[in-house]
Write a protein that holds these residues in place. Sequence first.
Motif, PDB file in Angstrom:
ATOM      1  N   CYS A  88       0.826  -1.208   0.000  1.00 24.52           N
ATOM      2  CA  CYS A  88       0.000   0.000   0.000  1.00 24.52           C
ATOM      3  C   CYS A  88       0.862   1.260   0.000  1.00 24.52           C
ATOM      4  N   GLU A  89       1.958   1.234   0.756  1.00 26.64           N
ATOM      5  CA  GLU A  89       2.876   2.383   0.758  1.00 26.64           C
ATOM      6  C   GLU A  89       3.450   2.603  -0.633  1.00 26.64           C
ATOM      7  N   ASP A  90       3.852   1.522  -1.280  1.00 22.51           N
ATOM      8  CA  ASP A  90       4.385   1.614  -2.634  1.00 22.51           C
ATOM      9  C   ASP A  90       3.308   2.119  -3.600  1.00 22.51           C
ATOM     10  N   TYR A  91       2.111   1.587  -3.454  1.00 21.25           N
ATOM     11  CA  TYR A  91       0.990   1.983  -4.308  1.00 21.25           C
ATOM     12  C   TYR A  91       0.710   3.486  -4.171  1.00 21.25           C
ATOM     13  N   ARG A  92       0.696   3.967  -2.941  1.00 16.33           N
ATOM     14  CA  ARG A  92       0.387   5.361  -2.669  1.00 16.33           C
ATOM     15  C   ARG A  92       1.385   6.311  -3.337  1.00 16.33           C
ATOM     16  N   THR A  93       2.621   5.861  -3.505  1.00 14.87           N
ATOM     17  CA  THR A  93       3.655   6.726  -4.090  1.00 14.87           C
ATOM     18  C   THR A  93       3.795   6.555  -5.599  1.00 14.87           C
ATOM     19  N   THR A  94       2.891   5.814  -6.214  1.00  9.96           N
ATOM     20  CA  THR A  94       2.925   5.633  -7.669  1.00  9.96           C
ATOM     21  C   THR A  94       2.708   6.984  -8.344  1.00  9.96           C
ATOM     22  N   LYS A  95       3.666   7.380  -9.153  1.00 11.18           N
ATOM     23  CA  LYS A  95       3.603   8.697  -9.810  1.00 11.18           C
ATOM     24  C   LYS A  95       2.667   8.693 -11.019  1.00 11.18           C
ATOM     25  N   CYS A  96       2.680   7.612 -11.769  1.00 11.80           N
ATOM     26  CA  CYS A  96       1.878   7.532 -12.992  1.00 11.80           C
ATOM     27  C   CYS A  96       0.464   7.037 -12.643  1.00 11.80           C
ATOM     28  N   THR A  97      -0.509   7.931 -12.716  1.00 15.23           N
ATOM     29  CA  THR A  97      -1.876   7.558 -12.343  1.00 15.23           C
ATOM     30  C   THR A  97      -2.473   6.503 -13.276  1.00 15.23           C
ATOM     31  N   ALA A  98      -1.938   6.389 -14.473  1.00 13.45           N
ATOM     32  CA  ALA A  98      -2.437   5.368 -15.402  1.00 13.45           C
ATOM     33  C   ALA A  98      -2.118   3.958 -14.898  1.00 13.45           C
ATOM     34  N   LYS A  99      -1.105   3.829 -14.034  1.00 10.05           N
ATOM     35  CA  LYS A  99      -0.720   2.516 -13.497  1.00 10.05           C
ATOM     36  C   LYS A  99      -1.534   2.120 -12.269  1.00 10.05           C
ATOM     37  N   LEU A 100      -2.248   3.062 -11.678  1.00 13.38           N
ATOM     38  CA  LEU A 100      -2.978   2.793 -10.436  1.00 13.38           C
ATOM     39  C   LEU A 100      -4.007   1.667 -10.549  1.00 13.38           C
ATOM     40  N   PRO A 101      -4.867   1.642 -11.577  1.00  7.15           N
ATOM     41  CA  PRO A 101      -5.867   0.557 -11.619  1.00  7.15           C
ATOM     42  C   PRO A 101      -5.248  -0.843 -11.643  1.00  7.15           C
ATOM     43  N   ALA A 102      -4.219  -1.048 -12.436  1.00  2.34           N
ATOM     44  CA  ALA A 102      -3.592  -2.376 -12.515  1.00  2.34           C
ATOM     45  C   ALA A 102      -2.904  -2.733 -11.201  1.00  2.34           C
ATOM     46  N   LYS A 103      -2.213  -1.758 -10.596  1.00  2.00           N
ATOM     47  CA  LYS A 103      -1.549  -2.013  -9.310  1.00  2.00           C
ATOM     48  C   LYS A 103      -2.578  -2.294  -8.220  1.00  2.00           C
ATOM     49  N   ALA A 104      -3.671  -1.540  -8.241  1.00  2.00           N
ATOM     50  CA  ALA A 104      -4.732  -1.735  -7.246  1.00  2.00           C
ATOM     51  C   ALA A 104      -5.327  -3.135  -7.366  1.00  2.00           C
ATOM     52  N   GLN A 105      -5.572  -3.561  -8.595  1.00  2.00           N
ATOM     53  CA  GLN A 105      -6.140  -4.895  -8.804  1.00  2.00           C
ATOM     54  C   GLN A 105      -5.185  -5.981  -8.327  1.00  2.00           C
ATOM     55  N   LEU A 135     -13.154   1.239  -7.759  1.00  2.00           N
ATOM     56  CA  LEU A 135     -13.878   1.619  -8.979  1.00  2.00           C
ATOM     57  C   LEU A 135     -13.301   2.894  -9.585  1.00  2.00           C
ATOM     58  N   ALA A 136     -12.775   3.749  -8.728  1.00  2.00           N
ATOM     59  CA  ALA A 136     -12.070   4.960  -9.174  1.00  2.00           C
ATOM     60  C   ALA A 136     -10.734   4.973  -8.442  1.00  2.00           C
ATOM     61  N   ALA A 137      -9.822   4.135  -8.896  1.00  2.00           N
ATOM     62  CA  ALA A 137      -8.544   3.951  -8.203  1.00  2.00           C
ATOM     63  C   ALA A 137      -7.820   5.277  -7.984  1.00  2.00           C
ATOM     64  N   SER A 138      -7.537   5.537  -6.728  1.00  2.00           N
ATOM     65  CA  SER A 138      -6.787   6.735  -6.355  1.00  2.00           C
ATOM     66  C   SER A 138      -5.681   6.291  -5.392  1.00  2.00           C
ATOM     67  N   PRO A 139      -4.698   7.144  -5.143  1.00  2.00           N
ATOM     68  CA  PRO A 139      -3.621   6.756  -4.220  1.00  2.00           C
ATOM     69  C   PRO A 139      -4.118   6.387  -2.826  1.00  2.00           C
ATOM     70  N   SER A 140      -5.316   6.815  -2.464  1.00  2.00           N
ATOM     71  CA  SER A 140      -5.825   6.546  -1.116  1.00  2.00           C
ATOM     72  C   SER A 140      -6.856   5.420  -1.044  1.00  2.00           C
ATOM     73  N   CYS A 141      -7.054   4.677  -2.115  1.00  2.00           N
ATOM     74  CA  CYS A 141      -8.150   3.697  -2.109  1.00  2.00           C
ATOM     75  C   CYS A 141      -7.947   2.545  -1.110  1.00  2.00           C
ATOM     76  N   PHE A 142      -6.713   2.298  -0.686  1.00  2.00           N
ATOM     77  CA  PHE A 142      -6.470   1.227   0.292  1.00  2.00           C
ATOM     78  C   PHE A 142      -6.331   1.748   1.718  1.00  2.00           C
ATOM     79  N   ASP A 143      -6.479   3.050   1.907  1.00  2.00           N
ATOM     80  CA  ASP A 143      -6.244   3.635   3.227  1.00  2.00           C
ATOM     81  C   ASP A 143      -7.024   2.968   4.367  1.00  2.00           C
ATOM     82  N   PRO A 144      -8.345   2.720   4.222  1.00  2.00           N
ATOM     83  CA  PRO A 144      -9.057   2.085   5.342  1.00  2.00           C
ATOM     84  C   PRO A 144      -8.507   0.689   5.688  1.00  2.00           C
ATOM     85  N   ALA A 145      -8.232  -0.112   4.672  1.00  2.00           N
ATOM     86  CA  ALA A 145      -7.707  -1.465   4.920  1.00  2.00           C
ATOM     87  C   ALA A 145      -6.291  -1.389   5.489  1.00  2.00           C
ATOM     88  N   GLN A 146      -5.476  -0.488   4.947  1.00  2.00           N
ATOM     89  CA  GLN A 146      -4.106  -0.354   5.444  1.00  2.00           C
ATOM     90  C   GLN A 146      -4.115   0.100   6.906  1.00  2.00           C
TER      91      GLN A 146
END
Length: 190
Positions: A88-105, A135-146
């Motif tokens: 989740c820490e790595d995911y949150r620091t992803t610079k390229c927003t286009a990569k967020l959905p695949a990383k989130a999945q 559904l709208a992957a953002s850098p904070s989408c895992f915050d509650p679980a993390q």
Amino acid sequence: MCKGLASLPTCCLERAKELKARLGSILQKSNWNLSCCKIGHNKPTLEECLRWRESFEKLLSSKYGLCAFTAFLVSEFSEENIAFYFACEDYRTTKCTAKLPAKAQKIYDEFIGSDAPREINIDHETRDITRANMLAASPSCFDPAQHKIYMLMAKDCYPRFLRSPAYRDLVCQANRSAKATKQRQQEKKA
């Protein structure tokens, strides 16, 4: 196969095989044991080991503390917690927003989904919130679980780590090393 195992449902046997394979692969990874805390002369100092007692955050911010804590979690079969936290820490620091959905999945499939190979222990409400956030992957989408996993580690795993033989052994080794260094320094002065 023994009679006890034959009576179990197939899904239980498959899960047991999966866990056995996972455990075997974890134990083969050299970085999942305390040897990474003892490489050469780079052992944690006594002060560093004692600093870990001050807070969970200080433990995680220490290279050796993180290594020792991870090894402890592996020994307790709950290393997925620290792996998820840092994914989740790595995911949150992803610079390229286009990569967020695949990383989130990928994170969801590995740690949160009902058939996840390294499923973390979170409640259904948090799991549902996380699924909806994806559904709208953002850098904070895992915050509650993390946050839930962080609190689980801070309130449960961290106190057990501090009481563990592994931690006590590290402190004893660091204490012996500190005494030996002090004795060598005194001998040089004499």
